[in-house]
Design a protein around this motif. Sequence first.
Motif, PDB file in Angstrom:
ATOM      1  N   ARG B   4       0.835  -1.195   0.000  1.00 53.73           N
ATOM      2  CA  ARG B   4       0.000   0.000   0.000  1.00 53.73           C
ATOM      3  C   ARG B   4       0.866   1.239   0.000  1.00 53.73           C
ATOM      4  O   ARG B   4       1.852   1.296   0.719  1.00 53.73           O
ATOM      5  CB  ARG B   4      -0.898   0.019   1.247  1.00 53.73           C
ATOM      6  N   TYR B   6       0.541   5.333   0.565  1.00 55.04           N
ATOM      7  CA  TYR B   6      -0.295   6.441   1.028  1.00 55.04           C
ATOM      8  C   TYR B   6       0.332   7.743   0.556  1.00 55.04           C
ATOM      9  O   TYR B   6       1.498   8.002   0.838  1.00 55.04           O
ATOM     10  CB  TYR B   6      -0.388   6.448   2.553  1.00 55.04           C
ATOM     11  N   VAL B   7      -0.436   8.525  -0.178  1.00 56.73           N
ATOM     12  CA  VAL B   7       0.063   9.794  -0.704  1.00 56.73           C
ATOM     13  C   VAL B   7      -0.743  10.915  -0.057  1.00 56.73           C
ATOM     14  O   VAL B   7      -1.969  10.946  -0.158  1.00 56.73           O
ATOM     15  CB  VAL B   7      -0.074   9.851  -2.238  1.00 56.73           C
ATOM     16  N   GLY B  39      -6.237  12.623   0.731  1.00 57.75           N
ATOM     17  CA  GLY B  39      -5.060  12.003   0.130  1.00 57.75           C
ATOM     18  C   GLY B  39      -5.446  10.819  -0.721  1.00 57.75           C
ATOM     19  O   GLY B  39      -6.628  10.579  -0.975  1.00 57.75           O
ATOM     20  N   LYS B  40      -4.446  10.088  -1.148  1.00 58.60           N
ATOM     21  CA  LYS B  40      -4.688   8.935  -1.998  1.00 58.60           C
ATOM     22  C   LYS B  40      -4.118   7.685  -1.367  1.00 58.60           C
ATOM     23  O   LYS B  40      -3.129   7.729  -0.635  1.00 58.60           O
ATOM     24  CB  LYS B  40      -4.029   9.143  -3.371  1.00 58.60           C
ATOM     25  N   LEU B  41      -4.771   6.600  -1.665  1.00 57.52           N
ATOM     26  CA  LEU B  41      -4.317   5.282  -1.222  1.00 57.52           C
ATOM     27  C   LEU B  41      -4.208   4.441  -2.475  1.00 57.52           C
ATOM     28  O   LEU B  41      -5.176   4.303  -3.220  1.00 57.52           O
ATOM     29  CB  LEU B  41      -5.350   4.711  -0.255  1.00 57.52           C
ATOM     30  N   ILE B  42      -3.036   3.905  -2.740  1.00 61.01           N
ATOM     31  CA  ILE B  42      -2.839   3.095  -3.940  1.00 61.01           C
ATOM     32  C   ILE B  42      -2.387   1.712  -3.503  1.00 61.01           C
ATOM     33  O   ILE B  42      -1.360   1.566  -2.835  1.00 61.01           O
ATOM     34  CB  ILE B  42      -1.793   3.754  -4.871  1.00 61.01           C
ATOM     35  N   GLU B  43      -3.189   0.705  -3.846  1.00 60.29           N
ATOM     36  CA  GLU B  43      -2.862  -0.674  -3.503  1.00 60.29           C
ATOM     37  C   GLU B  43      -2.224  -1.348  -4.705  1.00 60.29           C
ATOM     38  O   GLU B  43      -2.835  -1.440  -5.770  1.00 60.29           O
ATOM     39  CB  GLU B  43      -4.130  -1.429  -3.089  1.00 60.29           C
TER      40      GLU B  43
END
Lengths: 83, 83
Positions: B4, B6-7, B39-43
Amino acid sequence: MKTRVYVTLKNGVLDPQGKAIHHALEGLGFSGVNDVRAGKLIELDLAEGVSDEDVEAMCRKLLANTVIENFRIERPESQGAAA
Amino acid sequence: MKTRVYVTLKNGVLDPQGKAIHHALEGLGFSGVNDVRAGKLIELDLAEGVSDEDVEAMCRKLLANTVIENFRIERPESQGAAA
């Protein structure tokens, strides 16, 4: 008190943003990426006394679309339980 | 292997999306919200052997705009170190 809400798409829901990221990573030469899913992270700075139930209500009413999204709430400790 | 990213926006960077969420929460009658940051969460679903350095390179080159954003990488364990 900082509370974090993670909003992710449910399994089976198409994720064009994730697909675009995946494609871009491959275009940049990164191999070994099987799948990408994009989600949201919302950081709430809450006053003392905001309960866990309040935060869950915020998620259900505004922050997440529960038809297609899951949400997870992360609080430092469950301090807010005594509303 | 799920990783994961987190941005989040750096401190001091204006966050109109967070402001809009904050305003909407107040409009819905939720009190006790001091601030909201979006924010953004990129999996990422990564193959075995993708190193931590590779993931950091992905963040720096594509996933985060390091001028205005911070990123944090969360891996189950640091399995990928042996690339």
